[in-house]
Enzyme design. Structure first.
Site, short mmCIF file in Angstrom:
data_model
loop_
_atom_site.label_atom_id
_atom_site.label_comp_id
_atom_site.label_asym_id
_atom_site.label_seq_id
_atom_site.Cartn_x
_atom_site.Cartn_y
_atom_site.Cartn_z
N GLU A 103 53.31 -1.81 94.24
CA GLU A 103 54.45 -1.52 93.37
C GLU A 103 54.59 -0.01 93.14
O GLU A 103 53.59 0.70 93.11
CB GLU A 103 54.21 -2.18 92.00
CG GLU A 103 55.01 -3.45 91.75
CD GLU A 103 56.49 -3.18 91.45
OE1 GLU A 103 57.06 -2.20 91.97
OE2 GLU A 103 57.06 -3.96 90.69
N ASP A 107 55.74 -1.33 84.48
CA ASP A 107 56.33 -0.97 83.20
C ASP A 107 56.02 -2.11 82.22
O ASP A 107 54.90 -2.22 81.72
CB ASP A 107 57.83 -0.74 83.45
CG ASP A 107 58.59 -0.24 82.24
OD1 ASP A 107 57.99 0.30 81.31
OD2 ASP A 107 59.84 -0.38 82.22
P1 IMP Z 1 58.59 -4.10 84.95
O1 IMP Z 1 58.99 -5.43 85.51
O2 IMP Z 1 59.16 -3.87 83.58
O3 IMP Z 1 57.10 -3.83 84.99
O4 IMP Z 1 59.30 -2.98 85.80
C1 IMP Z 1 59.01 -2.81 87.08
C2 IMP Z 1 60.17 -2.25 87.86
O5 IMP Z 1 61.14 -1.59 87.06
C3 IMP Z 1 59.64 -1.21 88.79
O6 IMP Z 1 59.31 -1.79 90.02
C4 IMP Z 1 60.78 -0.24 88.91
O7 IMP Z 1 61.62 -0.62 89.96
C5 IMP Z 1 61.52 -0.36 87.62
N1 IMP Z 1 61.15 0.73 86.69
C6 IMP Z 1 60.29 0.67 85.65
N2 IMP Z 1 60.18 1.86 85.04
C7 IMP Z 1 60.99 2.71 85.73
C8 IMP Z 1 61.30 4.11 85.58
O8 IMP Z 1 60.80 4.84 84.70
N3 IMP Z 1 62.15 4.61 86.50
C9 IMP Z 1 62.71 3.88 87.49
N4 IMP Z 1 62.46 2.58 87.66
C10 IMP Z 1 61.60 1.99 86.78
MG MG Z 2 60.50 -1.56 91.80
#
Ligand code: IMP
Ligand code: MG
Length: 179
Positions: A103, A107
């Site tokens: 990944e 986040d």
């Molecule tokens: P999660 O599902 O919230 O963990 O987010 C994961 C996905 O969100 C990552 O694979 C990114 O594509 C996108 N993402 C999370 N944080 C950022 C950021 O700060 N900038 C750009 N994309 C992000």
């Molecule tokens: Mg992503």
């Protein structure tokens, strides 16, 4: 290297220089090698964001492995969408295999959870997670992140594969949104 970049309506400033990213990636590759060199793992690259990290990481891996790509989309601009959309491309059999999910950034952990559950249901033997960036303060899940490049604050970043409205993925360094 520009210290600030403008992408669409927003300004970003340099947060992590390419040399620091490169060191972190090499260190991940070293750890993965010592853990998994005899397990012929399947690296599952999460598109689009992980394409640069995955290319850099896998050039440092010299043991037998397979590489494939999946896609999940969970972000719209700087706001997280409520629902994670479908997982596309999980076509390989993962039964009894070691799988390394690659990944760009972890986040909230929603994306990782979705992929993890799918791999479990498809009977993967061992699931590892590798990410270039990790936001510990945003992470809401309990899956261990086995290989983390660089931990960052809970801020929005672009570059090194990461986008703002699909722009900025091609930047060599990582930039953070100016407040
Ligand atoms: P999660 O599902 O919230 O963990 O987010 C994961 C996905 O969100 C990552 O694979 C990114 O594509 C996108 N993402 C999370 N944080 C950022 C950021 O700060 N900038 C750009 N994309 C992000
Ligand atoms: Mg992503």
């Amino acid at each position: 290297m520009p210290q600030t970049v403008k992408i669409l309506d927003k300004s970003f400033k340099v947060l992590i220089h390419r040399d620091k990213i490169s060191k972190a990636v090499k260190s991940i590759a070293k750890n993965i090698t010592s853990d998994l060199k005899n397990s012929n793992p399947l690296f599952l690259i999460v598109l689009n964001g992980a394409f640069i990290f995955a290319a850099d990481l896998l050039k440092e891996i010299s043991f037998p492995c397979e590489i494939s790509f999946i896609k999940v989309s969970s972000y719209k601009g700087t706001q997280q969408a409520k629902e994670i959309s479908q997982l596309i491309g999980m076509n390989e059999s993962v039964v009894n295999r070691t799988v390394v999910v690659v990944e760009d950034i972890v986040d909230s952990g929603n994306t990782i959870e979705k992929i993890y559950k799918e791999l479990k249901s498809k009977k993967a033997k061992d699931i590892k997670i590798a990410c270039a960036l990790f936001k510990p303060d945003a992470y809401k899940k309990n899956y261990s992140i086995n290989y983390t490049g660089i931990k960052i604050e809970n801020d929005f970043v672009v570059g090194y594969g990461l986008d703002y409205l699909e722009q900025g993925r091609n930047l060599k360094d990582i930039y953070v949104l100016k407040k």
